[in-house]
Structure formats: C-alpha cells, structure tokens
Design a protein around this motif. Structure first.
Motif, PDB file in Angstrom:
ATOM      1  N   ASP A 252       0.846  -1.194   0.000  1.00  0.00           N
ATOM      2  CA  ASP A 252       0.000   0.000   0.000  1.00  0.00           C
ATOM      3  C   ASP A 252       0.885   1.249   0.000  1.00  0.00           C
ATOM      4  OD1 ASP A 252      -2.274  -1.572   0.141  1.00  0.00           O
ATOM      5  OD2 ASP A 252      -2.817  -0.976   2.193  1.00  0.00           O
ATOM      6  N   THR A 253       0.418   2.320  -0.612  1.00  0.00           N
ATOM      7  CA  THR A 253       1.175   3.569  -0.644  1.00  0.00           C
ATOM      8  C   THR A 253       1.229   4.200   0.755  1.00  0.00           C
ATOM      9  OG1 THR A 253       0.601   3.987  -2.945  1.00  0.00           O
ATOM     10  CG2 THR A 253       1.293   5.892  -1.653  1.00  0.00           C
ATOM     11  N   LEU A 254       2.459   4.546   1.186  1.00  0.00           N
ATOM     12  CA  LEU A 254       2.650   5.245   2.463  1.00  0.00           C
ATOM     13  C   LEU A 254       2.775   6.749   2.261  1.00  0.00           C
ATOM     14  CD1 LEU A 254       5.137   2.951   4.397  1.00  0.00           C
ATOM     15  CD2 LEU A 254       2.662   3.130   4.670  1.00  0.00           C
ATOM     16  N   PHE A 255       3.503   7.153   1.195  1.00  0.00           N
ATOM     17  CA  PHE A 255       3.634   8.577   0.871  1.00  0.00           C
ATOM     18  C   PHE A 255       4.266   8.732  -0.500  1.00  0.00           C
ATOM     19  CE2 PHE A 255       7.249   7.477   3.680  1.00  0.00           C
ATOM     20  CZ  PHE A 255       8.359   7.846   2.931  1.00  0.00           C
ATOM     21  N   GLY A 256       4.065   9.929  -1.042  1.00  0.00           N
ATOM     22  CA  GLY A 256       4.754  10.317  -2.264  1.00  0.00           C
ATOM     23  C   GLY A 256       5.892  11.259  -1.894  1.00  0.00           C
ATOM     24  N   TRP A 257       6.938  11.286  -2.707  1.00  0.00           N
ATOM     25  CA  TRP A 257       8.126  12.086  -2.428  1.00  0.00           C
ATOM     26  C   TRP A 257       8.508  12.832  -3.689  1.00  0.00           C
ATOM     27  CZ3 TRP A 257      13.127   9.441  -0.147  1.00  0.00           C
ATOM     28  CH2 TRP A 257      14.093  10.411   0.153  1.00  0.00           C
ATOM     29  N   GLN A 258       8.428  14.160  -3.621  1.00  0.00           N
ATOM     30  CA  GLN A 258       8.797  15.002  -4.777  1.00  0.00           C
ATOM     31  C   GLN A 258      10.305  15.020  -4.959  1.00  0.00           C
ATOM     32  OE1 GLN A 258       6.973  15.922  -6.996  1.00  0.00           O
ATOM     33  NE2 GLN A 258       4.990  16.551  -6.239  1.00  0.00           N
TER      34      GLN A 258
END
Length: 149
Positions: A143-149
C-alpha cells in the motif's frame, strides 16, 4: 515523484508515535511508521532501487531519483545482534518494489523486550517534499505510504 509503499502489513501510526526520540522527532528524516502484524514474515523493498545499506534490523534502498528510503525493523533491534532476522538480499543488489529483503518475526522482537514498530523514513528529505502521508489505518504490504517530490 517517488511512491513509497509499505514494506510490511500492520497499522500506520506516524513517526510521532514511535517510541524513540530520534525517529519521533523526524531527526533521521520525515516519513511514517507501521506497527506490524505479529506474525513471522518478510519486509519488502518500498521502492525500486539499489540496496545501499543492509543490516538485519534495517535497510536503505535508493531509487533512480536518488531518494533513499530507510526501513527500520523495530526499535533498538540492533541490540539483538541479528538474532531472529534473515537477510534475503545483499548490499549492492538491485531490488524491485515488493521484493523480500529481510525475513523476521515481530512477535520475537517484542518477546525480546524491543518494540516491533517500523519507521519508514525518507532520508535527506524535508517534510514538505512528502505528500499523502499515511499516519493511521491498516496497511497491507505494498500500500502507498507517501509520495516524495
């Protein structure tokens, strides 16, 4: 944008709830944490990349954008000297998201008097470079935990 996914199943709790001031204060970097299900299993890579640091209790994978993601299996688990952990890859290996990196048993960690909570940290990142940060609710591996730019 790097998408960082859950290296194991459990409940997202966020870094402030981690029983360690260094992680709770995001001194290592921003991210989240997972209180894992209490059954033997594998911690998997949260991104595609290269394993740049590998210990029984923790590993770092750096993706093609140069983003390093630390997965730390439990708190103070370095004191277990690798007991109860089995490395499934080698430092320098290229891994894919979801590939097993370490086999471990969160229950055994807890029985040894350590917290099995697992910080998942964006190294050398700023809090505002992360998006959609999961800090509560059940998560499944991948599952996605976070996005990182």
């Amino acid at each position: 944008m790097t998408i960082v996914t859950a290296p194991l199943a459990g409940r997202a709790i966020g870094l402030p709830a981690v029983p360690d001031p260094v992680f709770a204060g995001a001194m290592v970097g921003p991210g989240t944490a997972i209180d894992p299900v209490r059954e033997p299993g594998e911690a998997v890579s949260p991104v595609d990349g290269v394993v740049v640091s590998l210990h029984p209790h923790a590993f770092v994978v750096v993706d093609s954008d140069g983003h390093g993601v630390l997965t730390h299996l439990g708190i103070d688990t370095v004191q277990l000297n690798g007991e109860g952990f089995e490395l499934l890859v080698n430092k320098g290996d290229t891994v894919t998201r979801g590939q097993a990196v370490v086999r471990w048993d969160p229950s055994a960690v807890e029985e040894a008097g350590k917290s099995p909570i697992c910080p998942v940290v964006a190294l050398e990142a700023t809090a505002d470079s992360l998006s959609d940060l999961r800090e509560d609710g059940d998560v499944k591996t991948g599952d996605t935990l976070f996005g990182w730019q």
